[in-house]
Design an enzyme around this catalytic site. Structure first.
Site, mmCIF file in Angstrom:
data_model
loop_
_atom_site.group_PDB
_atom_site.id
_atom_site.type_symbol
_atom_site.label_atom_id
_atom_site.label_comp_id
_atom_site.label_asym_id
_atom_site.label_seq_id
_atom_site.Cartn_x
_atom_site.Cartn_y
_atom_site.Cartn_z
ATOM 1 N N GLY A 173 47.644 77.018 -22.841
ATOM 2 C CA GLY A 173 47.352 75.597 -23.069
ATOM 3 C C GLY A 173 45.913 75.355 -23.490
ATOM 4 N N PHE A 174 45.154 76.447 -23.694
ATOM 5 C CA PHE A 174 43.742 76.309 -24.107
ATOM 6 C C PHE A 174 43.480 77.054 -25.408
ATOM 7 C CE2 PHE A 174 43.591 74.958 -19.837
ATOM 8 C CZ PHE A 174 42.569 74.024 -19.805
ATOM 9 N N HIS A 202 42.539 77.024 -29.757
ATOM 10 C CA HIS A 202 43.316 76.675 -30.945
ATOM 11 C C HIS A 202 42.865 77.495 -32.141
ATOM 12 C CE1 HIS A 202 45.382 74.344 -34.024
ATOM 13 N NE2 HIS A 202 46.204 74.034 -33.056
ATOM 14 N N ASP A 224 49.388 71.393 -25.707
ATOM 15 C CA ASP A 224 50.368 71.813 -24.705
ATOM 16 C C ASP A 224 49.952 71.594 -23.257
ATOM 17 O OD1 ASP A 224 52.501 72.662 -26.295
ATOM 18 O OD2 ASP A 224 51.543 74.583 -26.720
HETATM 19 C C1 LIG Z 1 51.081 73.720 -30.075
HETATM 20 C C2 LIG Z 1 50.386 75.044 -30.143
HETATM 21 O O1 LIG Z 1 50.921 76.000 -30.589
HETATM 22 S S1 LIG Z 1 48.775 75.082 -29.641
HETATM 23 C C3 LIG Z 1 48.473 76.775 -29.156
HETATM 24 C C4 LIG Z 1 49.239 77.090 -27.888
HETATM 25 N N1 LIG Z 1 48.912 78.430 -27.379
HETATM 26 C C5 LIG Z 1 48.188 78.626 -26.234
HETATM 27 O O2 LIG Z 1 47.794 77.706 -25.542
HETATM 28 C C6 LIG Z 1 47.980 80.065 -25.834
HETATM 29 C C7 LIG Z 1 46.533 80.324 -25.392
HETATM 30 N N2 LIG Z 1 45.655 80.257 -26.526
HETATM 31 C C8 LIG Z 1 45.492 81.317 -27.366
HETATM 32 O O3 LIG Z 1 46.088 82.389 -27.178
HETATM 33 C C9 LIG Z 1 44.590 81.165 -28.567
HETATM 34 O O4 LIG Z 1 43.573 80.231 -28.308
HETATM 35 C C10 LIG Z 1 45.347 80.736 -29.844
HETATM 36 C C11 LIG Z 1 46.547 81.677 -30.102
HETATM 37 C C12 LIG Z 1 45.871 79.331 -29.720
HETATM 38 C C13 LIG Z 1 44.385 80.786 -31.018
HETATM 39 O O5 LIG Z 1 44.008 82.121 -31.211
HETATM 40 P P1 LIG Z 1 42.682 82.519 -32.016
HETATM 41 O O6 LIG Z 1 42.516 81.657 -33.206
HETATM 42 O O7 LIG Z 1 42.771 83.993 -32.237
HETATM 43 O O8 LIG Z 1 41.555 82.197 -30.946
HETATM 44 P P2 LIG Z 1 39.976 82.235 -31.135
HETATM 45 O O9 LIG Z 1 39.616 82.941 -32.406
HETATM 46 O O10 LIG Z 1 39.465 80.846 -30.986
HETATM 47 O O11 LIG Z 1 39.508 83.097 -29.891
HETATM 48 C C14 LIG Z 1 38.127 83.285 -29.630
HETATM 49 C C15 LIG Z 1 37.942 83.984 -28.310
HETATM 50 O O12 LIG Z 1 38.377 83.137 -27.253
HETATM 51 C C16 LIG Z 1 39.375 83.799 -26.487
HETATM 52 N N3 LIG Z 1 40.399 82.834 -26.152
HETATM 53 C C17 LIG Z 1 41.030 81.998 -27.002
HETATM 54 N N4 LIG Z 1 41.930 81.262 -26.335
HETATM 55 C C18 LIG Z 1 41.852 81.651 -25.047
HETATM 56 C C19 LIG Z 1 42.530 81.254 -23.883
HETATM 57 N N5 LIG Z 1 43.494 80.318 -23.934
HETATM 58 N N6 LIG Z 1 42.208 81.843 -22.722
HETATM 59 C C20 LIG Z 1 41.262 82.786 -22.677
HETATM 60 N N7 LIG Z 1 40.571 83.198 -23.745
HETATM 61 C C21 LIG Z 1 40.873 82.640 -24.921
HETATM 62 C C22 LIG Z 1 39.955 84.840 -27.422
HETATM 63 O O13 LIG Z 1 40.560 85.892 -26.710
HETATM 64 C C23 LIG Z 1 38.727 85.267 -28.169
HETATM 65 O O14 LIG Z 1 37.987 86.139 -27.364
HETATM 66 P P3 LIG Z 1 37.261 87.446 -27.969
HETATM 67 O O15 LIG Z 1 36.295 86.901 -28.979
HETATM 68 O O16 LIG Z 1 36.643 88.083 -26.774
HETATM 69 O O17 LIG Z 1 38.348 88.247 -28.599
HETATM 70 O O1 LIG Z 2 48.473 74.600 -35.547
HETATM 71 C C1 LIG Z 2 48.717 75.562 -34.797
HETATM 72 O O2 LIG Z 2 48.340 76.732 -35.017
HETATM 73 C C2 LIG Z 2 49.443 75.365 -33.532
HETATM 74 C C3 LIG Z 2 49.636 73.924 -33.171
HETATM 75 O O3 LIG Z 2 48.770 73.291 -32.610
HETATM 76 C C4 LIG Z 2 50.884 73.276 -33.535
HETATM 77 O O4 LIG Z 2 51.723 73.883 -34.212
HETATM 78 O O5 LIG Z 2 51.080 72.107 -33.145
#
Ligand SMILES: CC(=O)SCCNC(=O)CCNC(=O)[C@H](O)C(C)(C)COP(=O)(O)OP(=O)(O)OC[C@H]1O[C@@H](n2cnc3c(N)ncnc32)[C@H](O)[C@@H]1OP(=O)(O)O
Ligand SMILES: O=C([O-])CC(=O)C(=O)O
Length: 376
Positions: A258-259, A261, A312
């Site tokens: 949930g954290f 993007h 989320d």
């Molecule tokens: C409606 C939707 O789909 S919204 C997305 C829903 N998904 C989630 O909530 C799952 C948790 N979140 C995540 O896995 C990721 O933030 C994603 C998949 C949404 C985006 O992924 P990315 O674009 O690769 O993330 P980003 O480049 O900003 O990450 C930067 C750093 O923060 C970390 N990070 C990002 N999100 C999180 C998180 N939720 N918890 C812990 N660490 C995190 C990454 O591991 C990365 O660390 P690193 O540099 O040591 O490898």
């Molecule tokens: O745009 C994304 O990567 C994920 C998201 O927030 C959505 O699909 O609502």
């Protein structure tokens, strides 16, 4: 103005994979628009059915157009008998996203889209039927009843809650569902929408595109995060306990669901909207734990990692306060995002070239095939 996230690296991050007139995400770091309309204004002033019309037909409907659209959707809520038979075969402990995927795929066998001229009607049928599919299966397997999936509710959200609980929802719950479905409706080239567009680009049928998209949305890094967030926060009895647990998870480098993007850099504009409704619902049910726990997790994640809640996170508590079982959270997302997926399929079809990127090869150099008796 917020600074846009630096979009580079793996996962096609930051690379344009096509054009769209449907949506902008994070153009000024944090904004979200559907066909030029800001998400805040849509969530405040419109209904999900208006947003569906906007995405699918290109304009906000006038009153007569909206009335006709709602009336049409209401006539499409009955499940074909053959689909009921299939739903009844799916075990109680199946994941509801698998039920959605199978339901959509089965409908593609029963009511196949024979030509692209049928794309709007095929989408309307799915829009009307998705709540029926999930609630029919859920009530059959969990309550042992075969429900009638035709209700007189005007809204998709109200219809869903009505089927789930056997009674019309309160005005508050119907309103929250409406806002939630608006927030989830569309989001540019996210993973599930891109899946739908890739499938559409082969000139496949609508049901295949949507079935594939459901599979992509299911994962916890995408739509499955609302369910995963609820599983994470539900056992925490106080904000202090939540803080200690989150600190431990961060130390272990666990992902906090949930954290974060892929595109937004400092906030997800949908979060503030759903958070307000979650707070309202929390007061409505007299909650003193889950909302404060959620707020503490939000504060800790920002303090420790500068990571913010995506759409989320507060959906988890909002749905929970409405008594919706956790495993039905992501299927609700499907009921909404169908509109964005289908609008992207229409857009892809209207100006199509098969999507077929290249790969950078990092395998072995060319080599001869060793006879089988000489291999290790
Ligand atoms: C409606 C939707 O789909 S919204 C997305 C829903 N998904 C989630 O909530 C799952 C948790 N979140 C995540 O896995 C990721 O933030 C994603 C998949 C949404 C985006 O992924 P990315 O674009 O690769 O993330 P980003 O480049 O900003 O990450 C930067 C750093 O923060 C970390 N990070 C990002 N999100 C999180 C998180 N939720 N918890 C812990 N660490 C995190 C990454 O591991 C990365 O660390 P690193 O540099 O040591 O490898
Ligand atoms: O745009 C994304 O990567 C994920 C998201 O927030 C959505 O699909 O609502």
């Amino acid at each position: 103005m917020a600074e846009a996230k630096k979009l580079t690296g793996a996962g096609l991050r930051g690379q344009s994979a096509g054009t769209t007139a449907l949506c902008t995400v994070g153009q000024s770091g944090s904004g979200l628009t559907y066909r030029g309309y800001d998400i805040h204004e849509l969530a405040e002033k419109s209904t999900f059915e208006e947003v569906a019309y906007l995405l699918l037909k290109g304009k906000l409907p006038n009153q007569a157009e909206l009335d006709a659209y709602i009336a049409k959707l209401k006539t499409l809520r009955a499940l074909p008998d053959a689909l009921k038979v299939v739903l009844e075969q799916i075990p109680k402990d199946a994941h509801p996203m698998d039920v959605m995927r199978t339901g959509c795929s089965m409908l593609g066998n029963l009511e196949t889209e024979e030509s692209f001229d049928e794309q709007q009607d095929a989408t309307d049928r799915l829009l009307a039927l998705f709540p029926s599919i999930i609630c029919y299966w859920y009530r059959f397997t969990h309550d042992g009843v075969r429900i009638d999936t035709v209700t007189d509710d005007n809204s998709v959200g109200g219809h869903f809650l009505h089927l789930l609980r056997d009674e019309k929802p309160s005005e508050l719950h119907a309103r929250v569902m409406n806002v939630s479905l608006i927030l989830y409706a569309e989001h540019e080239f996210n993973a599930s929408t891109f899946t739908a567009r890739v499938c559409a680009s082969t000139l496949s049928d609508l049901h295949s595109c949507i079935t594939g998209a459901i599979g992509s949305l299911r994962g916890p890094l995408h739509g499955g995060a609302n369910e995963a967030a609820m599983d994470m926060i539900e056992d925490w009895k106080s904000p202090d306990e939540a803080e200690a647990e989150v600190m431990g998870m961060l130390a272990r480098k666990d992902k906090i669901m949930g954290f974060g993007h892929a595109v937004y850099s400092t906030s997800d504009p949908r979060n503030g909207i759903i958070k307000q409704w979650s707070e309202k619902l929390s007061k409505d049910v007299g909650d003193t734990v889950l909302f404060p726990v959620s707020e503490r997790v939000e504060a800790v994640m920002w303090r420790e990692k500068k990571l913010f809640c995506n759409a989320d996170f507060f959906h988890a508590s909002a749905y929970h306060f409405m008594g919706i079982p956790t495993k039905l959270f992501t299927p609700i997302f499907v009921c909404s995002r169908l509109t964005g997926w289908a609008a992207h399929v229409f857009e892809q079809r209207a100006n199509n070239r098969i999507i077929r990127p290249s790969a950078d090869y990092n395998g072995p150099e060319p080599r001869p095939v060793t006879p089988i008796e000489e291999r290790d």
